[in-house]
Design a protein around this motif. Sequence first.
Motif, PDB file in Angstrom:
ATOM      1  N   ASP A 163       0.832  -1.186   0.000  1.00 33.35           N
ATOM      2  CA  ASP A 163       0.000   0.000   0.000  1.00 33.35           C
ATOM      3  C   ASP A 163       0.873   1.244   0.000  1.00 33.35           C
ATOM      4  OD1 ASP A 163      -2.179   1.534   0.031  1.00 33.35           O
ATOM      5  OD2 ASP A 163      -2.773   1.120   2.097  1.00 33.35           O
ATOM      6  N   GLY A 217      -2.012   5.695   2.012  1.00 36.28           N
ATOM      7  CA  GLY A 217      -2.915   4.687   2.561  1.00 36.28           C
ATOM      8  C   GLY A 217      -2.570   4.354   3.999  1.00 36.28           C
ATOM      9  N   SER A 220      -5.738   5.592   5.495  1.00 37.67           N
ATOM     10  CA  SER A 220      -6.673   4.516   5.176  1.00 37.67           C
ATOM     11  C   SER A 220      -7.125   3.780   6.433  1.00 37.67           C
ATOM     12  CB  SER A 220      -6.019   3.534   4.197  1.00 37.67           C
ATOM     13  OG  SER A 220      -6.915   2.496   3.895  1.00 37.67           O
ATOM     14  N   CYS A 221      -8.376   3.367   6.386  1.00 36.35           N
ATOM     15  CA  CYS A 221      -8.953   2.620   7.504  1.00 36.35           C
ATOM     16  C   CYS A 221      -9.761   1.462   6.914  1.00 36.35           C
ATOM     17  CB  CYS A 221      -9.837   3.541   8.333  1.00 36.35           C
ATOM     18  SG  CYS A 221     -10.544   2.757   9.781  1.00 36.35           S
ATOM     19  N   GLU A 222      -9.413   0.247   7.275  1.00 36.57           N
ATOM     20  CA  GLU A 222     -10.102  -0.929   6.732  1.00 36.57           C
ATOM     21  C   GLU A 222     -11.429  -1.130   7.459  1.00 36.57           C
ATOM     22  OE1 GLU A 222      -9.260  -5.668   5.804  1.00 36.57           O
ATOM     23  OE2 GLU A 222      -7.682  -4.395   6.672  1.00 36.57           O
ATOM     24  N   THR A 260     -15.238  -6.478   2.809  1.00 39.82           N
ATOM     25  CA  THR A 260     -14.258  -5.547   3.378  1.00 39.82           C
ATOM     26  C   THR A 260     -13.950  -4.447   2.361  1.00 39.82           C
ATOM     27  OG1 THR A 260     -12.410  -6.894   2.598  1.00 39.82           O
ATOM     28  CG2 THR A 260     -13.220  -7.311   4.832  1.00 39.82           C
ATOM     29  N   SER A 261     -13.721  -3.285   2.865  1.00 33.36           N
ATOM     30  CA  SER A 261     -13.366  -2.137   2.030  1.00 33.36           C
ATOM     31  C   SER A 261     -12.492  -1.210   2.865  1.00 33.36           C
ATOM     32  CB  SER A 261     -14.623  -1.408   1.542  1.00 33.36           C
ATOM     33  OG  SER A 261     -15.352  -0.890   2.650  1.00 33.36           O
ATOM     34  N   SER A 262     -11.986  -0.194   2.233  1.00 35.36           N
ATOM     35  CA  SER A 262     -11.167   0.799   2.948  1.00 35.36           C
ATOM     36  C   SER A 262     -11.666   2.194   2.614  1.00 35.36           C
ATOM     37  CB  SER A 262      -9.687   0.673   2.572  1.00 35.36           C
ATOM     38  OG  SER A 262      -9.501   0.904   1.190  1.00 35.36           O
ATOM     39  N   THR A 263     -11.495   3.093   3.542  1.00 35.99           N
ATOM     40  CA  THR A 263     -11.906   4.484   3.351  1.00 35.99           C
ATOM     41  C   THR A 263     -10.806   5.396   3.859  1.00 35.99           C
ATOM     42  OG1 THR A 263     -13.616   6.116   3.826  1.00 35.99           O
ATOM     43  CG2 THR A 263     -13.085   4.582   5.584  1.00 35.99           C
TER      44      THR A 263
END
Length: 1200
Positions: free
Chosen positions: A651, A655, A659-661, A677-680
């Motif tokens: 990453d 990120g 980034s936060c999973e 699951t995703s990241s924001t």
Amino acid sequence: MNFEGLDPGLAEYAPAMHSTLDPVLDAHLNPSLLQNVELDAEGVALETLPVQESMHIMEGVYSELHSVVAEVGVPVSVSHFDLHEEMLWVGSHGGHATSFFGPALERYSSFQVNGSDDIRQIQSLENGILFLTKNNLKYMARGGLIIFDYLLDESEDMHSLLLSDSSTLLIGGLQSHILEMDLNTVQETQKYAVETPGVTVMRQTNRFFFCGHTSGKISLRDLRTFKVEHEFDAFSGSLSDFDVHGNLLAACGFSSRLTGLACDRFLKVYDLRMMRAITPLQVHVDPAFLRFIPTYTSRLAIISQSGQCQFCEPTGLANPADIFHVNPVGPLLMTVDVSASKQALAFGDSEGCVHLWTDSPEPSFNPYSRETEFALPCLVDSSLPPLDWSQDLLPLSLIPVPLTTDTLLSDWPAANSAPAPRRAPPVDAEILRTMKKVGFIGYAPNPRTRLRNQIPYRLKESDSEFDNFSQVTESPIGREEEPHLHMVSKKYRKVTIKYSKLGLEDFDFKHYNKTLFAGLEPHIPNAYCNCMIQVLYFLEPVRCLIQNHLCQKEFCLACELGFLFHMLDLSRGDPCQGSNFLRAFRTIPEASALGLILADSDEASGKGNLARLIQRWNRFILTQLHQDMQELEVPQAYRGAGGSSFCSSGDSVIGQLFSCEMENCSLCRCGSETVRTSSTLLFTLSYPEDKSGKNYDFAQVLKRSICLEQNTQAWCDNCEKYQPTIQTRNIRHLPDILVINCEVNSSKEADFWRVQAEVAFKMAIKKHGGELSKSKEFALADRREVGSPEGVLLCPSIEELKNVWLPFSIRMKMTKNKGLDVCNWTDGDEMQWGPARAEEEHGVCVYDLMATVVHILDSRPGGSLVAHIKVGETYHQRKEGVTHQQWYLFNDFLIEPIDKHEAVQFDMNWKVPAILYYVKRNLNSRYNLNIKNPIEASVLLAEASLARKQRKTHTTFIPLMLNEMPQVGDLVGLDAEFVTLNEEEAELRSDGTKSTIKPSHMSVARITCVRGQGPNEGIPFIDDYISTQEQVVDYLTQYSGIKPGDLDAKISSKHLTTLKSTYLKLRFLIDIGVKFVGHGLQKDFRVINLMVPKDQVLDTVYLFHMPRKRMISLRFLAWYFLDLKIQGETHDSIEDARTALQLYRKYLELSKNGTEPESFHKVLKALYEKGRKMDWKVPEPEGQTSPKNAAAVFSSVLAL
């Protein structure tokens, strides 16, 4: 005045020398001196003191007229006759200033200047008085109001000041430099080094500055350059005083003896015409002060500290009969001054008394004094009995009040006393309907529905019903008087640049930014994101990461942001502009699709909602930087970028920082559950629907927004159709930087913030009880009195608690069942749990507020955006050399330090939160913050052209070879040509003058660099035409030589490159330390968007320029000095760069490498005379010819 030879015990004047004042006066104190002095209420009444009778004054002979006490028992440190009014100013060792009016010495004003240091010099100006203390310069009105208070460095020990002209001040002291200060901007403009430290006396004539040093020397310095022209070694011990008149300089001082310093009874006298000493003058007193008193002759007054005063001619013999004696109340005289009219002398002694000696019964202090302004007298009816206010039991009914049945003015109802500003009425609808616009001016016939020049005002009954979030101006006319303008603080309003005929050169940016941090200019299209650029810059890991990045993409936002951050690093308070970054931003398709690119008309009319726009921009820039950082393939030309310590195979570091999973769970009513699951990179606040006014902590709302739960329609694989589902979101790990979009886009969300702030304010009042101060000033005063020892929490003021709902810190913890605990974290929690508690527990993080971006609803359409940023220690260390943290307001090019509570105070009527940045504690320690310059020498090597039709025969330059790589200090000739992308916007005023609203938008089209030394001197190694995808409005062919088609890759025959490629070449040359030679480089670097250190720029515009004269064109300089005729039909950048190099060589030749400025000044005078005769035009071939032999011309000029 130098006090080194005085009794050291004199400094201990209080309280050891003077006991508490008793009603019985000192036997040595003349009671008549105490007029206008307030004593203790139980002491001697002022009315009972005898008033001295008027003295007989003999015309032409100085004798004592009046004596008065300035401050009982406190030595007078300085006296000064006002140069504009009939007043005498006195400063004391206790930092108190007193003024007396007229020869009767009536007390006019008295106030404290400094609480601890003595006043060392006083200077009167037209609008006020300057007071100099040890390390403080204070400018105060004659009544005592502060105009400005300038604090010097704590290490300074200032003793003297000199007003060199109406707005320039020189300040000297015991340090090895003299400061020059501009009184208009209150800024230090120069720091002149002095070879002999300790400047305690300064004088000025029309020829020299005179500096008296504690070592006994007197130096004569040039008025323009401040260089030492001559030096007199007057005394072997120390200098006491000196004065200058005409061609004579007289000095007194101390000589070194075996027992120490002894007062020298020989005055040193120097003739300034021959610059040598003449016969010393022996006097009969111990000289401590010297003053020329020129009336009919050049009399010299010599005064001793014991009070003896002798008059004599500086070139004659001293006569003991010319001695008179001042009777000081104290043992010593401390200060002497002579009025401008030479009719009065003032003496101050060590007991606080001032003695006025005059040569006439009714003297005047100045030849032409203006009238002094006095306070209005108190008119009292003499028939009324006096009231003694010290008697508590005295009935106030002694003052009769007329009997009346009418309502008194004090009974005015409070509802009628509320401020109700008048709003500008809307323009008549008929005018708007019939109006025709020509350019930016509207014309409409007068409907004659109202009287001429009269408009009725009607006040709305309730201002609170006005919706801030839907305000739309009814007319483009009269927008400057919007209803909320009175609410918005001046520093939060939209700042604009006022352009003159010189463009930006004479705009005072320092008025808006007195820090060393760089602001950003707002006149570029889409510059609404300036505040967010500043937020990203002051995140230390982001700043280092971005500057280490370099890739092959032509329009890479990460690369352009890194170049902009580099400029912000180099700037020392000067504003920068993000033109190249915004140029790349406009080419990104995603930015256009998200509606982030505003047209000029949208920005002017305020159609876009800036709060929503900046939140979308925030999400876009983080996503774009994250994608740019994931580029792993680095081309050979940019291989230096691959060595960054931030790079990783997985990453990107963006990120890792943001980034936060997330774990998204979808539960259908059939019971099937789907987990993805995703990241924001950021979170958006989701507000509760509760309208009851319930109290919610910010932490509760944040947790609800992160762990979001909502009912939506979603596809169910089990049911094979869309079904109502429950969507829940849980967090797997916490980010290092928590970014929050506030989403306050309507009055509903604004009301929620307002209600929560009110509830929080009531709870804070209840919690602290009566410990709160009413205002910030009282709170700060309490803190200064009490002190702030470590571990003691001080109560905030009431003003600091208003409109506050946002916490400065929050604590987040991951639970074992994948839950999240969030709570507000205060300083009290820090003391209770200990600072290391969060680090000890697994999964616990404490976040501190680092920045808030707010939407200001000011008078302009759409408002503006500003940022509050907590600037860390590393930034202060680099810019100011100090390590501390401070909150600042960033409003484009306005930067101002603020109190930390201001960053979280949101008055929803005009200040609406948009974006919040919380940073994990000790974030910087988790990352490598070293910056390695990714630009290598390979960028200067040969490269292919973008133009398809370019041939080798068209090549106009020879690239550098490996053995020609530039070194530090090498000369490079530079010139650039530009084209216009947007025309200038201006308006014509009613008086016929033109006002620039928006300058023309220029873009660089050609950049040429020429070798400045070596066998190939004068041969270009860069001659790049810059390809542009934006529409060109004007090629400016006459001035640039650029023709249509030269910048088009399909048809151009030039060496065409990208702006980024050429920018990297120039950046490498700047970083390596070359010196650029050119003509008008300031504008070139500005349009190219480069920040170049001043010591690397040699601009022939300023080399061949005299102060307060016009700038001379390159064409005229080339004709006059080089016998060259350039720029015939069009400009050619190679020719211009080569000519600038030749002119610089000529400058070195004429000025002997800068060692003979006087001879070069004569050359410039001849240049300007020739230019005026020629009207600054180069003659045509058939007309007057240019100088054929320039060397002969200059030799004849030098012979004058």
